[in-house]
Design a protein around this motif. Structure first.
Motif, mmCIF file in Angstrom:
data_model
loop_
_atom_site.group_PDB
_atom_site.id
_atom_site.type_symbol
_atom_site.label_atom_id
_atom_site.label_comp_id
_atom_site.label_asym_id
_atom_site.label_seq_id
_atom_site.Cartn_x
_atom_site.Cartn_y
_atom_site.Cartn_z
ATOM 1 N N THR B 7 -9.487 2.629 19.631
ATOM 2 C CA THR B 7 -8.447 2.360 18.646
ATOM 3 C C THR B 7 -7.107 2.494 19.336
ATOM 4 O OG1 THR B 7 -8.673 4.653 18.023
ATOM 5 C CG2 THR B 7 -9.683 3.049 16.569
ATOM 6 N N PRO B 8 -6.743 1.436 20.106
ATOM 7 C CA PRO B 8 -5.507 1.502 20.868
ATOM 8 C C PRO B 8 -4.325 1.553 19.905
ATOM 9 C CG PRO B 8 -6.358 -0.723 20.875
ATOM 10 C CD PRO B 8 -7.357 0.112 20.158
ATOM 11 N N PRO B 9 -3.252 2.154 20.338
ATOM 12 C CA PRO B 9 -2.073 2.175 19.474
ATOM 13 C C PRO B 9 -1.586 0.746 19.282
ATOM 14 C CG PRO B 9 -1.539 2.951 21.673
ATOM 15 C CD PRO B 9 -3.006 2.800 21.621
ATOM 16 N N ARG B 10 -1.525 0.327 18.050
ATOM 17 C CA ARG B 10 -1.120 -1.044 17.804
ATOM 18 C C ARG B 10 0.177 -1.065 17.035
ATOM 19 N NH1 ARG B 10 -3.506 -4.222 14.612
ATOM 20 N NH2 ARG B 10 -4.278 -2.564 13.267
ATOM 21 N N LEU B 11 1.018 -2.002 17.359
ATOM 22 C CA LEU B 11 2.203 -2.205 16.529
ATOM 23 C C LEU B 11 1.734 -2.901 15.264
ATOM 24 C CD1 LEU B 11 4.674 -3.385 19.261
ATOM 25 C CD2 LEU B 11 4.762 -1.237 17.987
ATOM 26 N N PRO B 12 2.048 -2.369 14.142
ATOM 27 C CA PRO B 12 1.469 -2.919 12.915
ATOM 28 C C PRO B 12 2.127 -4.222 12.483
ATOM 29 C CG PRO B 12 2.919 -1.102 12.402
ATOM 30 C CD PRO B 12 2.945 -1.267 13.887
ATOM 31 N N VAL B 13 1.709 -5.321 13.111
ATOM 32 C CA VAL B 13 2.204 -6.630 12.671
ATOM 33 C C VAL B 13 1.421 -7.080 11.452
ATOM 34 C CG1 VAL B 13 2.472 -9.044 13.282
ATOM 35 C CG2 VAL B 13 2.907 -7.275 14.975
ATOM 36 N N ALA B 14 0.095 -7.028 11.625
ATOM 37 C CA ALA B 14 -0.751 -7.454 10.511
ATOM 38 C C ALA B 14 -0.675 -6.425 9.400
ATOM 39 C CB ALA B 14 -2.185 -7.606 10.989
ATOM 40 N N ARG B 15 -0.364 -6.908 8.233
ATOM 41 C CA ARG B 15 -0.375 -6.013 7.086
ATOM 42 C C ARG B 15 -0.794 -6.795 5.861
ATOM 43 N NH1 ARG B 15 5.920 -4.903 5.906
ATOM 44 N NH2 ARG B 15 6.438 -7.059 5.469
ATOM 45 N N PRO B 16 -1.237 -6.092 4.852
ATOM 46 C CA PRO B 16 -1.731 -6.804 3.682
ATOM 47 C C PRO B 16 -0.620 -7.609 3.044
ATOM 48 C CG PRO B 16 -2.277 -4.477 3.572
ATOM 49 C CD PRO B 16 -1.332 -4.640 4.709
ATOM 50 N N PRO B 17 -0.963 -8.642 2.301
ATOM 51 C CA PRO B 17 0.066 -9.442 1.637
ATOM 52 C C PRO B 17 0.893 -8.572 0.702
ATOM 53 C CG PRO B 17 -2.126 -9.944 0.782
ATOM 54 C CD PRO B 17 -2.310 -9.120 1.996
ATOM 55 N N THR B 18 2.173 -8.854 0.671
ATOM 56 C CA THR B 18 3.031 -8.100 -0.242
ATOM 57 C C THR B 18 2.689 -8.489 -1.672
ATOM 58 O OG1 THR B 18 4.673 -9.833 -0.211
ATOM 59 C CG2 THR B 18 4.913 -8.096 1.425
ATOM 60 N N ALA B 19 3.110 -7.653 -2.585
ATOM 61 C CA ALA B 19 2.855 -7.935 -4.000
ATOM 62 C C ALA B 19 3.471 -9.283 -4.363
ATOM 63 C CB ALA B 19 3.438 -6.830 -4.869
ATOM 64 N N TRP B 20 4.633 -9.551 -3.758
ATOM 65 C CA TRP B 20 5.286 -10.830 -4.041
ATOM 66 C C TRP B 20 4.418 -12.001 -3.605
ATOM 67 C CZ3 TRP B 20 7.052 -15.396 -2.175
ATOM 68 C CH2 TRP B 20 7.970 -16.075 -2.998
ATOM 69 N N GLN B 21 3.844 -11.876 -2.379
ATOM 70 C CA GLN B 21 3.007 -12.965 -1.868
ATOM 71 C C GLN B 21 1.784 -13.181 -2.742
ATOM 72 O OE1 GLN B 21 2.713 -11.406 2.181
ATOM 73 N NE2 GLN B 21 3.408 -13.374 2.972
ATOM 74 N N THR B 22 1.149 -12.092 -3.111
ATOM 75 C CA THR B 22 -0.046 -12.207 -3.949
ATOM 76 C C THR B 22 0.314 -12.762 -5.323
ATOM 77 O OG1 THR B 22 -0.809 -10.235 -2.817
ATOM 78 C CG2 THR B 22 -2.095 -10.957 -4.705
ATOM 79 N N GLY B 23 1.398 -12.238 -5.879
ATOM 80 C CA GLY B 23 1.822 -12.682 -7.206
ATOM 81 C C GLY B 23 2.212 -14.147 -7.205
ATOM 82 N N ALA B 24 3.004 -14.531 -6.198
ATOM 83 C CA ALA B 24 3.441 -15.931 -6.125
ATOM 84 C C ALA B 24 2.247 -16.855 -6.019
ATOM 85 C CB ALA B 24 4.376 -16.121 -4.936
ATOM 86 N N ASN B 25 1.242 -16.407 -5.273
ATOM 87 C CA ASN B 25 0.045 -17.224 -5.113
ATOM 88 C C ASN B 25 -0.624 -17.470 -6.461
ATOM 89 O OD1 ASN B 25 -2.015 -18.543 -3.611
ATOM 90 N ND2 ASN B 25 -3.296 -16.724 -3.836
ATOM 91 N N VAL B 26 -0.710 -16.415 -7.259
ATOM 92 C CA VAL B 26 -1.349 -16.553 -8.572
ATOM 93 C C VAL B 26 -0.514 -17.466 -9.473
ATOM 94 C CG1 VAL B 26 -2.041 -15.302 -10.648
ATOM 95 C CG2 VAL B 26 -2.496 -14.324 -8.385
ATOM 96 N N VAL B 27 0.807 -17.247 -9.447
ATOM 97 C CA VAL B 27 1.690 -18.060 -10.282
ATOM 98 C C VAL B 27 1.604 -19.526 -9.860
ATOM 99 C CG1 VAL B 27 4.102 -18.523 -10.842
ATOM 100 C CG2 VAL B 27 3.255 -16.177 -10.791
ATOM 101 N N PHE B 28 1.600 -19.759 -8.540
ATOM 102 C CA PHE B 28 1.559 -21.125 -8.016
ATOM 103 C C PHE B 28 0.281 -21.826 -8.456
ATOM 104 C CE2 PHE B 28 0.624 -24.148 -4.531
ATOM 105 C CZ PHE B 28 1.763 -24.908 -4.606
ATOM 106 N N ARG B 29 -0.811 -21.095 -8.360
ATOM 107 C CA ARG B 29 -2.099 -21.633 -8.774
ATOM 108 C C ARG B 29 -2.055 -22.056 -10.247
ATOM 109 N NH1 ARG B 29 -7.884 -21.187 -8.418
ATOM 110 N NH2 ARG B 29 -8.436 -20.850 -10.584
ATOM 111 N N GLY B 30 -1.512 -21.165 -11.061
ATOM 112 C CA GLY B 30 -1.413 -21.470 -12.487
ATOM 113 C C GLY B 30 -0.513 -22.665 -12.742
ATOM 114 N N LEU B 31 0.590 -22.703 -11.985
ATOM 115 C CA LEU B 31 1.572 -23.783 -12.156
ATOM 116 C C LEU B 31 0.957 -25.148 -11.834
ATOM 117 C CD1 LEU B 31 4.525 -23.345 -12.935
ATOM 118 C CD2 LEU B 31 5.130 -23.677 -10.535
#
Lengths: 284, 323, 296
Positions: B7-31
């Motif tokens: 488990t090498p020390p990693r710079l945390p680039v990868a991170r879970p989608p922000t609430a905004w990203q997830t929310g926008a995705n749902v809204v976009f789908r609905g739209l």
């Protein structure tokens, strides 16, 4: 990372890295504990009984004849099979102690940490720079993009060839360069695990050799699981090899795991008759 | 490699989608789903609005509206039989001409008559034909075509006054110029769709006939046209659908006369032209009647287009065995 | 073709002979077909010629800056109609582009084989084949009757009904042409569906989408029938009121074509020239975009 994911998954705190998985030889910690019981596409049983723990900082190769489910298993490690209608898996995939198939886990979050390189080079129809920056932008990276992109392109052994034309289209590169661009794109976000699905099958031997060298370098930093139909490739790069086979006895074509061992042992002294025959070249 | 490097020390680039990203995705789908549904709602809305405004007239005039032949807004007497007749009659002549020319053009464009370069030029020219707005064709019809036709029409009328088609004089607008311009307007549709049908005929069929010593036209008549006939028929039906609905050229050239005549040189009217000419100044009762007429037009074109599409689907399916 | 080196059997002459009736018929039919094709193009040449000659007559800057003259008057221009056409098309674009493009994204990225998707596609095809005048009837019923007057808005609504299916179906095709592997690349990196669509699929399909939009605009700009009893006409400049009637090139041509005053007919020709020029520019532009080499 782990904490981030459990916000999605609301799982109980799991051990950081599980050790003592059933991999036979002495090995590092298991990064991904993959235990497939069944994978269905609709009513079609594609894979059964495949237990392939992936060890951190190793290259794990999946080999076997076509239709043996090696790609299917690989693609279920970052939930890419979710896009196949009718996909259903029984078993579990524990990544750093968390079941990525647990209810509440966001597959998007899974794929951010577990990158993928595909069989066909698939750069986006945009500049080389933007291709590599894509993942950084997705993850809302707030740092030095130019530095990251150079690092990723150097990591993919492409920097010297493209450093003067970062703004030209990724589609203008040759097939081998495109595939290395895709690798650069994948490693720019420094994924925990890199899945490669026959990454060299569309490449000529010289380009293939470059990608193999690259994998051995990447192993220092990343963990890699690779599907390949090229036995020599598995022998050259993989620390561990999983051999899959097809069971046609029930009328369908169901893939299953025959044996999973350190590469040298598997090729030097296969335990199972099918493995022996396959390595000899009896089927292909 | 040492286990501690797992488990090498990693710079945390990868991170879970922000609430905004997830929310926008749902809204976009609905739209996108909502807007997709909106297209269906739009079609339903058109049918509904026409039905709603036509319903008083439908209940008042009933089937007599379709069989009546008087359109008199002052006496609130409305019938569209001459317009239905005029629609069918002009479309018939237009389709006859456009069908013949369109299939010929499609052959010339698909059977290697021309050098590839001229083929492309000609194809673009046919597409250009479709790009000219119909009101411009109407203007051209009034000031170029009608004067051009008048001497010939007069001669035919003088020499064959008893032949029904030539029974009247061409005083200006009339069935003939209207049908000719209509033919020009549907020519690109007929050409493009039948060209596709011909291009879909596998070359090996023609090659087989050539191999037996057939000439080019023998191949066309015995292999290409029969094989593509389903698609060509579909092209004609789709062209007919366009002809029924075409408005401006007819409103300007048919003559806006509320009667029907078999003579090519007499003025007439069509459903679409009736709507165009009467809607701008219609009173309340007449609007109801016009809505009824629009409903009839809607049903006719809908039926023709559905039939045309079905023919195209079947023609494509019929060729599948050849691939 | 090389002449036979040995004498063939009797009747086995390999030379092309026009005396042979089959060959002769073949030649005649070929000439006939090409002749008919050229004949079919005569109207287009005639229209273009007339546009240049009669429409070009009045071509001057004042044509674009002056209002349409009243009956029997000389001078004037078609400025209000040019502006009106642009405004009506703008209103129609504002209404139809979001609807058409998002519906296309739905069809290409989400619908698959679903029932709603099939229904949406069917509705699009029906709308494409629907006579344009019915779009006018719809706008009349929806806007003119409700608001109690002919208006620019009604014209825009009518035109947007015509644009939606064209925009939607061409954009869907363009989106579908984007290879699946590009979507997989983005999704495999942890992009959401929205990010995949907006950052990868739409930019890649942009030329095709633009082509469809330009073709829809060209079609809308030339449409007359739906404007006759929605936007009506106006002899004045557009003053920013969407609720008032508005001039357009197409309706101007229709109105003036039946005029007894030669000057108004001349203006109709000039308006036709401008309208056709506008439509052709949009068409050629659309062609140029799509011709740009695309390799995925």
């Amino acid at each position: 990372m782990n904490a981030d994911m459990s916000t999605q998954a609301s799982l109980a705190a799991a051990p950081e890295v599980a050790t003592g998985a059933p991999a036979p030889a002495a090995a590092g910690p298991v990064l991904m504990d993959c235990r497939v019981e069944h994978i269905f596409y609709g009513s079609f049983l594609a894979v059964r009984n495949a237990e392939v723990p992936i060890i951190a900082n190793e290259i794990t190769a999946f080999i076997g004849p076509s239709g043996c489910g090696k790609s299917t298993v690989l693609r279920s490690l970052n939930r890419m099979n979710d896009f196949v209608p009718g996909f259903r898996m029984e078993g579990h995939v524990h990544y750093r102690g968390q079941d990525i198939y647990a209810p509440g886990v966001d597959p998007v979050a899974v794929r951010r940490s577990i990158g993928m390189v595909f069989q066909q080079p698939n750069p986006f129809a945009t500049s080389i720079y933007n291709n590599v920056a894509f993942g950084l932008k997705l993850n809302r990276f707030k740092g030095d993009y130019a530095e990251r992109i150079e690092k990723a392109l150097r990591g993919a052994a492409l920097w010297d060839e493209v450093k003067d034309k970062l703004n030209s289209s990724g589609l203008a590169l040759s097939g081998g360069q495109q595939q290395r661009l895709c690798i650069a794109r994948a490693i720019a976000v420094e994924p925990d695990l890199l899945l490669m699905d026959e990454p060299c099958s569309a490449l000529d031997p010289i380009a293939t050799r470059r990608v193999e060298e690259l994998m051995l370098e990447l192993k220092q930093t990343y963990t890699i699981a690779i599907v390949t139909h090229n036995l020599q490739q598995a022998q050259r790069v993989a620390d561990r090899t999983a051999f899959f086979f097809v069971d046609t006895s029930a009328g369908g074509r169901t893939g299953y795991l025959i044996e999973y061992r350190p590469t040298q042992e598997l090729f030097g002294d296969p335990k199972e008759e099918q493995t022996r025959a396959y390595i000899r070249g009896d089927f292909s | 490699m040492t286990p501690s490097a797992a488990t090498p020390p990693r710079l945390p680039v990868a991170r879970p989608p922000t609430a905004w990203q997830t929310g926008a995705n749902v809204v976009f789908r609905g739209l996108t789903h909502a807007f997709g549904g909106a297209v269906v709602v739009l079609l339903a809305g058109i049918v509904f609005e026409v039905l709603r405004h036509a319903s008083p007239a439908v209940s008042k005039y009933g089937a007599g509206f379709v069989s009546g032949s008087v359109w008199d807004a002052n006496r609130n007497e409305f019938g569209i039989l001459p317009e239905i007749g005029g629609t069918l009659y002009t479309s018939f002549w237009a389709l006859l001409l456009a069908g013949f020319l369109g299939v010929t053009l499609a052959l010339v464009l698909s059977q290697g008559f021309l050098h590839r370069r001229y083929e492309v030029v000609m194809k673009n020219v046919v597409e250009l034909l479709a790009a000219i707005p119909s009101v411009v064709y109407g203007l051209w019809g009034i000031f170029v075509l009608v004067p051009l036709l008048r001497p010939g029409a007069a001669w035919l009328n003088d020499h064959f006054p008893n032949f029904p088609l030539f029974a009247t004089r061409l005083s200006g607008p009339g069935i003939l110029p209207a049908s000719l311009v209509l033919a020009i307007m549907i020519l690109p549709t007929v050409t493009a769709v039948s060209r596709e049908a011909m291009a879909a005929v596998p070359p090996r069929l023609a090659a087989a006939a050539y191999g037996l010593g057939a000439t080019r036209w023998e191949v066309i008549f015995r292999v290409t046209l029969p094989t593509a006939s389903g698609g060509i028929f579909g092209a004609l039906v789709l062209g007919l659908g366009r002809a029924f609905g075409e408005t401006m050229a007819l409103a300007m050239l048919a003559g806006n006369a509320p009667n029907f005549s078999w003579s090519l040189f007499s003025p007439g009217n069509t459903l679409a032209a009736l709507l165009a000419n009467h809607f701008p100044e219609a009173g309340e009762f007449e609007v109801g009647a016009l809505m009824y007429a629009a409903l009839v037009l809607l049903l006719i074109t809908l039926a023709v287009n559905v039939v045309g599409s079905l023919i195209m689907v079947r023609a494509t399916a019929g060729l599948r065995g050849l691939r | 073709m090389a002449p036979p080196t040995t004498a063939g059997r009797a009747g086995n002459n390999l030379h092309l002979s026009l005396g042979n009736s089959r060959t002769l018929l073949d030649r005649v039919l070929t000439l006939l077909a090409i002749g008919l094709s050229l004949f079919a193009l005569f109207p287009l040449l005639s229209v273009l010629y007339m546009l240049l000659v009669r429409g070009g007559e009045l071509l001057s800057p004042s044509l674009f800056t002056e209002l349409t003259p009243g009956a029997g008057m000389e001078g004037g221009g078609i400025g209000n109609a040019v502006l009106g056409t642009l405004i009506v098309v703008l209103i129609a674009s504002v209404l139809s582009l979001p609807l058409g493009l998002l519906a296309a994204i739905y069809l290409a990225e989400y619908a698959g084989e679903s029932k709603l998707g099939t229904l949406v596609r069917f509705a699009g095809k029906v709308l494409t084949g629907m006579p344009s005048i019915l779009a006018g009837v719809f706008a009349y019923a929806l806007v003119v009757v409700t608001m109690g007057s002919f208006s620019a808005l009604a014209g825009g609504v009518a035109m947007s009904v015509l644009m939606v299916p064209t925009v939607m179906l061409t954009a869907e095709q363009a989106l579908r042409a984007v290879p699946e592997k590009m979507r997989m690349a983005a999704l495999g990196m942890g992009a959401t569906r929205m990010e995949t669509t907006l950052r990868v699929v739409v930019p890649t399909a942009l030329p095709g989408i633009l082509t469809g939009v330009m073709l829809a605009l060209a079609r809308a700009a030339g449409e007359t029938a739906p404007l006759l009893f929605t936007a009506l006409f106006s002899d004045y400049w557009f003053e920013g009121r969407l609720g008032s009637p508005i001039a357009s090139l197409a309706v101007l041509i229709y109105n003036f074509s039946g005029s007894p005053f030669p000057h108004l007919v001349k203006l109709a020709w000039a308006a036709s020239l401008i309208l056709v020029f506008l439509v052709l520019v949009l068409n050629v532009g659309a062609q140029l975009i799509i011709r740009r080499p695309q390799e995925f």
